[in-house]
Design an enzyme around this catalytic site. Structure first.
Site, PDB file in Angstrom:
ATOM      1  N   VAL A 163       0.842  -1.204   0.000  1.00  0.00           N
ATOM      2  CA  VAL A 163       0.000   0.000   0.000  1.00  0.00           C
ATOM      3  C   VAL A 163       0.875   1.251   0.000  1.00  0.00           C
ATOM      4  O   VAL A 163       0.581   2.245  -0.674  1.00  0.00           O
ATOM      5  CB  VAL A 163      -0.944  -0.006   1.219  1.00  0.00           C
ATOM      6  CG1 VAL A 163      -1.673   1.325   1.354  1.00  0.00           C
ATOM      7  CG2 VAL A 163      -1.945  -1.139   1.105  1.00  0.00           C
ATOM      8  N   ALA A 164       1.965   1.224   0.764  1.00  0.00           N
ATOM      9  CA  ALA A 164       2.864   2.376   0.817  1.00  0.00           C
ATOM     10  C   ALA A 164       3.548   2.614  -0.523  1.00  0.00           C
ATOM     11  O   ALA A 164       3.813   3.755  -0.907  1.00  0.00           O
ATOM     12  CB  ALA A 164       3.914   2.162   1.905  1.00  0.00           C
ATOM     13  N   GLU A 221      -2.080   5.229  -4.386  1.00  0.00           N
ATOM     14  CA  GLU A 221      -3.398   4.887  -4.911  1.00  0.00           C
ATOM     15  C   GLU A 221      -4.269   6.099  -5.206  1.00  0.00           C
ATOM     16  O   GLU A 221      -5.261   6.014  -5.901  1.00  0.00           O
ATOM     17  CB  GLU A 221      -4.140   3.948  -3.946  1.00  0.00           C
ATOM     18  CG  GLU A 221      -4.374   4.508  -2.552  1.00  0.00           C
ATOM     19  CD  GLU A 221      -3.277   4.108  -1.587  1.00  0.00           C
ATOM     20  OE1 GLU A 221      -3.544   4.067  -0.382  1.00  0.00           O
ATOM     21  OE2 GLU A 221      -2.152   3.840  -2.042  1.00  0.00           O
ATOM     22  N   ASP A 260      -7.099  26.737 -39.456  1.00  0.00           N
ATOM     23  CA  ASP A 260      -7.797  27.330 -40.581  1.00  0.00           C
ATOM     24  C   ASP A 260      -7.531  28.834 -40.561  1.00  0.00           C
ATOM     25  O   ASP A 260      -7.100  29.390 -39.553  1.00  0.00           O
ATOM     26  CB  ASP A 260      -9.297  27.039 -40.454  1.00  0.00           C
ATOM     27  CG  ASP A 260     -10.066  27.414 -41.707  1.00  0.00           C
ATOM     28  OD1 ASP A 260      -9.433  27.567 -42.770  1.00  0.00           O
ATOM     29  OD2 ASP A 260     -11.298  27.564 -41.627  1.00  0.00           O
ATOM     30  N   ASP A 290     -13.743  24.119 -38.855  1.00  0.00           N
ATOM     31  CA  ASP A 290     -15.169  24.305 -38.622  1.00  0.00           C
ATOM     32  C   ASP A 290     -16.041  23.533 -39.601  1.00  0.00           C
ATOM     33  O   ASP A 290     -17.180  23.211 -39.301  1.00  0.00           O
ATOM     34  CB  ASP A 290     -15.539  25.797 -38.674  1.00  0.00           C
ATOM     35  CG  ASP A 290     -15.048  26.487 -39.949  1.00  0.00           C
ATOM     36  OD1 ASP A 290     -14.588  25.767 -40.870  1.00  0.00           O
ATOM     37  OD2 ASP A 290     -15.127  27.717 -40.030  1.00  0.00           O
ATOM     38  N   ASP A 331     -12.966  19.509 -42.499  1.00  0.00           N
ATOM     39  CA  ASP A 331     -11.944  19.487 -41.450  1.00  0.00           C
ATOM     40  C   ASP A 331     -12.082  18.281 -40.533  1.00  0.00           C
ATOM     41  O   ASP A 331     -11.140  17.943 -39.805  1.00  0.00           O
ATOM     42  CB  ASP A 331     -12.037  20.756 -40.594  1.00  0.00           C
ATOM     43  CG  ASP A 331     -11.792  22.024 -41.395  1.00  0.00           C
ATOM     44  OD1 ASP A 331     -10.827  22.034 -42.166  1.00  0.00           O
ATOM     45  OD2 ASP A 331     -12.560  22.987 -41.243  1.00  0.00           O
ATOM     46  N   GLU A 344       8.545   6.138   3.312  1.00  0.00           N
ATOM     47  CA  GLU A 344       7.919   5.075   4.095  1.00  0.00           C
ATOM     48  C   GLU A 344       8.612   3.736   3.846  1.00  0.00           C
ATOM     49  O   GLU A 344       8.891   2.964   4.773  1.00  0.00           O
ATOM     50  CB  GLU A 344       6.437   4.986   3.737  1.00  0.00           C
ATOM     51  CG  GLU A 344       5.638   6.241   4.103  1.00  0.00           C
ATOM     52  CD  GLU A 344       4.311   6.301   3.376  1.00  0.00           C
ATOM     53  OE1 GLU A 344       3.785   5.226   3.034  1.00  0.00           O
ATOM     54  OE2 GLU A 344       3.796   7.411   3.132  1.00  0.00           O
ATOM     55  N   ASN A 377      -0.797   7.879   4.062  1.00  0.00           N
ATOM     56  CA  ASN A 377      -1.208   7.959   2.663  1.00  0.00           C
ATOM     57  C   ASN A 377      -2.476   8.785   2.495  1.00  0.00           C
ATOM     58  O   ASN A 377      -2.647   9.510   1.508  1.00  0.00           O
ATOM     59  CB  ASN A 377      -1.425   6.555   2.101  1.00  0.00           C
ATOM     60  CG  ASN A 377      -0.115   5.876   1.742  1.00  0.00           C
ATOM     61  OD1 ASN A 377       0.953   6.464   1.923  1.00  0.00           O
ATOM     62  ND2 ASN A 377      -0.185   4.652   1.260  1.00  0.00           N
ATOM     63  N   ASP A 418      -1.832  11.660   0.225  1.00  0.00           N
ATOM     64  CA  ASP A 418      -2.413  11.375  -1.088  1.00  0.00           C
ATOM     65  C   ASP A 418      -3.746  12.091  -1.278  1.00  0.00           C
ATOM     66  O   ASP A 418      -4.280  12.117  -2.381  1.00  0.00           O
ATOM     67  CB  ASP A 418      -2.661   9.871  -1.256  1.00  0.00           C
ATOM     68  CG  ASP A 418      -1.357   9.093  -1.337  1.00  0.00           C
ATOM     69  OD1 ASP A 418      -0.311   9.713  -1.102  1.00  0.00           O
ATOM     70  OD2 ASP A 418      -1.409   7.887  -1.624  1.00  0.00           O
TER      71      ASP A 418
END
Length: 911
Positions: free
Chosen positions: A290-291, A295, A337, A644, A648, A713, A738, A742
């Site tokens: 997990v570290a 995530e 254009d 446009d 194109d 970590e 985390n 995070d």
């Protein structure tokens, strides 16, 4: 009896053949096909409809949303959280996974509507001559050899060769991108490889009849038409392209997986060899996994792009695909254009000539505000009188109408007549007064033989006056007198030479020149024809007009140059006009435009070499535009394409970033695009590039911040496991760290204010790694510093206290250190004290709130039990805070050293 079309009926040759030869080749006649023949051909060829390529089903599209490795990392992290009993974290992760999948599913499904939009351009009903009689048929029943009957307002149902044309003007903007109507004629064209816009004896499916009438024999239907060919190109264009950011994140995700698995395996093996219990080993390994994986990264990236989308919407840019924001920021070439994007998209009179004097006209577009100034001397009453005379002719032969809507001035009618209307208004003439006092008696529309149009009006005294505007050469030939400041006198040969010289001078400035003349009649016969009234005219003056560049376009192109982005103009307009505008805007210095006909002569290898040095393309088709984009991509460029019209759409869909115009863009173009510019302005596109670059920078520094925390970590845990110390952090500690790093701090970094210096750098290389050497060195140094401080605190406390207190201190230092680093992570080059905290107030609030919560949690019984921590004295918190600041201080010193080193090297290079 009708015959089958012969082998001569090959697409692309019809404009070179006479109408008789075309009818013969198609097995038809001017009376049209018989009903039975029409039915027979329909059964063989199929309906006249744009067909669609096979598409993946909804379930396949949904499954494709789970191809990203980062998504699978997220799923694994959710599974790990579930195993560890972290229900809240598990639910949050899987909500993100499902939300991302459904957003991607909706966007991909919406993007496939382009072909459906093409169908809206085909006429639902059409008038055909069959069995010698004109009847209405569904457009889907049109076959080759049918005779189309065309009138003003009709949509053309198929590609057809003209047999008759009476003042027939067709609007072909959907195919060529040019707003001016095209006058059609019936004579064959001898040249080969004539661009679509110059095939004046052909009408094309999806275009509309603006004025006049005509008859044409159908030469192509369904997917064999020009519109059908574009639909085929649209289906072939790559719509599943991944963006540079997506590619980098996928590659990075694969690296993360192997790193995480390798670390878990090594530490698991070390613990097993020491005889550690399997349950403890499993929990430690899961915590390390997990570290190792940030995530929160996919969610942070999505949020950063979403916030960028909102900011771009405020800048008049609508984003249809989130990842397109970053792609635009990595663009190396913008193919644009001309009409309406680099230019105003409205014809504007810039110069006038009347009574021997030249005048300059200011103002842009259809807004009737501006000045008319004499080039030599001061404007006085006699000049104003002459200008009024010319303005009366401009308005006297004019069917356009000027009006204001929502603060925007618009014109109903022909753009050229609209420009004359605005010019007349600037000179003081009033259309409504002229119309009321001098009603129109008869009108003679413009045609290609006369090259002028005229209107006869009844004047207030009962006399009649013809007002005529048209091509200056043919108009001058019909003049016998000239208007001067002293009055009207006979037109001499010297006068003709002077006027011709003025015409050449205006044309040399890339102005479209229009002449004006008039003539008075005491009586007017109702049966008079154009030849009766358009002779013996009095020449009044000239008007020079063009579609002016947008005032902000020149600066925007200069900004592109400073940012290392090349601008390429691709237009359906004439080469001379395109080159003049490109030179004026600074796109090209003086090289002539490459035409579509010249592109036809180049193979793929030659084109790939040519595109790197060509900045202007003119008279090009949809296929040419797509070839240009693909050639740029083959050379390693990240290409943006704007447009446009329907022509194109294939290039827009095939480009790395497709940009549609919001005001003038067709539905097909908008559905094919990644982003839509609502004001049709090139400068807005450049602003979006700046936004895209800034978002990429924010994502990069957020990623570095997250990975540095994970590295710290891992290092702390790995060192303790290797030397045999108890685990310094429990899985619950890792999850909390985390969560606080995070989560909100990373989100604040991802949405940080954009560094204004982003537009002074060269574009990133397409193969440039998201994690370069500087990125990795800073990440590793940060992780090492943070882990060292936390290990020192843990080791010292463990030596003089118990394991629970040591873990509490290490846990607190890690949290403090990582959230303090968020301030330094805002820039890789600018010192933290040089960046105002007020530019990211949310980060300040998050950091302060986290400090308070972390201190409070140590003294709260419930949270202390959850985290398995011991209370810490407030004095000790100050010590831990000071120690946690060490990584930030060291990193800021490194920034200064790097900056001084770079400055010294730069000075040495200049010396």
């Amino acid at each position: 009896m009708m015959t089958e079309p012969t082998s001569a009926s090959v697409p692309g040759i019809w404009y070179r053949q006479s109408s008789e030869d075309v009818l013969r080749a198609l097995g038809s006649s001017t009376e049209g096909l018989s009903s039975s023949e029409g039915t027979s051909r329909l059964e063989k060829a199929g309906p006249n409809e744009i067909t669609e390529a096979a598409r993946p089903g909804g379930f396949q599209i949904l499954l494709s949303q789970f191809r990203s490795l980062i998504i699978w990392i997220l799923i694994v992290a959710g599974g790990v959280s579930a195993i560890m009993g972290e229900i809240v974290n598990t639910v949050a992760i899987f909500v993100i996974v499902v939300l991302n999948a459904f957003i991607g599913f909706y966007q991909e499904l919406s993007a496939e509507r382009s072909i459906n939009a093409l169908k809206l351009l085909t006429a639902p009903e059409v008038k055909l001559r069959r069995d010698g009689r004109v009847r209405s048929f569904p457009a889907s029943q049109v076959v080759t050899g049918d005779i189309l009957i065309l009138e003003a307002g009709d949509l053309v149902a198929a590609d057809a060769r003209l047999l008759k044309a009476a003042s027939l003007f067709v609007m072909e903007a959907t195919l060529t991108g040019e707003s001016a109507t095209v006058e059609k004629q019936i004579t064959e064209l001898p040249s080969d490889n004539i661009p679509i816009g110059d095939q004046v004896n052909i009408v094309f499916m999806g275009t509309s009849v603006a004025a006049g009438a005509g008859e044409a024999v159908v030469v192509s239907t369904a997917m064999q038409t020009e519109l059908g060919r574009i639909a085929g190109l649209l289906q072939q264009a790559d719509s599943t392209k991944s963006t540079p950011l997506q590619q980098k994140l996928d590659a990075f995700g694969r690296v993360l997986i192997w790193i995480a698995l390798g670390i878990v395996a090594v530490l698991f093996a070390l613990g097993f060899l020491r005889g550690t219990a399997l349950e403890e080993l499993a929990l430690t390994a899961i915590g390390l996994a997990v570290a190792a994986v940030p995530e929160g990264l996919p969610a942070i990236v999505t949020v950063a792009l979403s916030v960028g989308v909102l900011q771009m919407a405020r800048r008049r840019v609508l984003v249809r695909k989130l990842a397109a924001v970053e792609t635009l920021g990595s663009t190396t070439v913008i193919c644009t254009d001309k009409t309406g994007t680099l230019t105003v998209g409205q014809m504007t009179v810039r110069a006038l000539y009347v009574a021997g004097n030249g005048y300059d006209v200011t103002g842009e577009g259809y807004e009737p505000h501006g000045t008319i100034s004499l080039r030599e001397g001061m404007l006085d009453d006699k000049h104003s009188l002459a200008l009024q005379e010319l303005a009366n002719v401009h308005l006297g032969c004019n069917k356009a109408h000027l009006f204001e809507e929502d603060g925007i001035w618009k014109v109903i009618g022909d753009p050229t007549e609209g420009a004359l209307l605005v010019s007349g208004a600037k000179a003081g003439a009033k259309q409504e007064v002229l119309s009321r006092e001098s009603p129109v008696v008869v009108e003679f529309p413009f045609d290609s033989d006369r090259k002028l149009s005229s209107m006869v009006r009844e004047m207030p005294g009962g006399s009649f006056r013809v007002f005529a505007n048209g091509a200056p050469g043919p108009l001058l030939e019909r003049c016998s007198h000239i208007y001067t400041e002293q009055g009207v006198r006979p037109l001499s040969q010297e006068d003709r030479l002077v006027v011709s010289s003025v015409i050449s001078g205006m044309a040399g400035l890339s102005l479209r020149v229009l002449g004006s003349a008039q003539r008075d009649f005491d009586e007017f016969k109702a049966d008079a024809v154009a030849a009766d009234v358009e002779q013996g005219l009095t020449f009044v003056g000239l008007a020079g007009m063009y579609d002016p560049p947008r005032p902000e376009a020149r600066r925007a192109i200069a900004d592109c140059r400073a940012a290392g982005i090349r601008v390429v103009m691709i237009t359906g307009d004439h080469p001379e006009t395109a080159s003049a505008i490109a030179k004026d805007l600074g796109i090209a210095s003086g090289a002539s435009a490459v035409t579509g006909a010249q592109l036809e002569q180049l193979n793929e290898h030659e084109l790939n070499e040519r595109v790197s040095s060509t900045s202007v393309y003119a008279r090009v088709t949809a296929e040419h535009k797509l070839r240009i984009v693909r050639a740029l991509q083959a050379n390693g460029d990240v290409a943006a394409m704007t447009g446009d019209g329907v022509n194109d759409a294939p290039a827009i869909k095939g480009a790395d970033i497709g940009i549609a115009m919001g005001q003038t863009g067709t539905q097909v173009t908008k559905q094919s695009a990644d982003i839509i510019v609502t004001d049709d302005n090139f400068a807005t596109i450049v602003e979006a590039v700046e936004q895209g670059r800034g978002i990429y920078d924010n994502i990069r520094k957020t990623l570095q911040y997250l990975l540095a925390g994970s590295t710290a970590e891992l290092l702390l845990m790995a060192v303790c496991v290797v030397i045999g110390l108890p685990a310094p952090l429990l899985p619950i500690h890792l999850l909390w760290i985390n969560l606080v790093t995070d989560g909100l701090p990373a989100l604040c970094l991802a949405t940080d204010k954009i560094d204004p210096s982003v537009m002074t750098r060269a574009p990133r290389r397409q193969n440039e790694s998201l994690t370069d050497r500087r990125f990795l060195s800073t990440m590793l140094l940060t992780g090492l510093l943070t882990a060292s401080v936390a290990f020192g605190v843990y080791f010292y406390t463990l030596k003089y206290g118990d394991a629970e207190t040591a873990r509490t201190h290490a846990f607190t230092v890690m949290v403090f250190s990582e959230i303090l680093r968020a301030f330094g992570a805002r820039s890789e080059t600018v010192s933290v004290w040089k960046i105002s905290l007020l530019t990211n107030r949310s980060l300040v609030v998050v950091v302060v709130a986290t400090f308070i919560f972390q201190i409070w949690s140590q003294h709260n019984t419930v949270l202390g039990g959850l985290f398995k921590t011991t209370p810490i004295a407030y004095a000790d918190f100050m010590v831990l805070f000071s120690l946690a600041a060490i990584p930030l201080v060291v990193l800021e010193i490194v920034k200064l050293l790097r900056a001084n080193f770079a400055k010294a090297n730069g000075q040495a290079a200049r010396d």
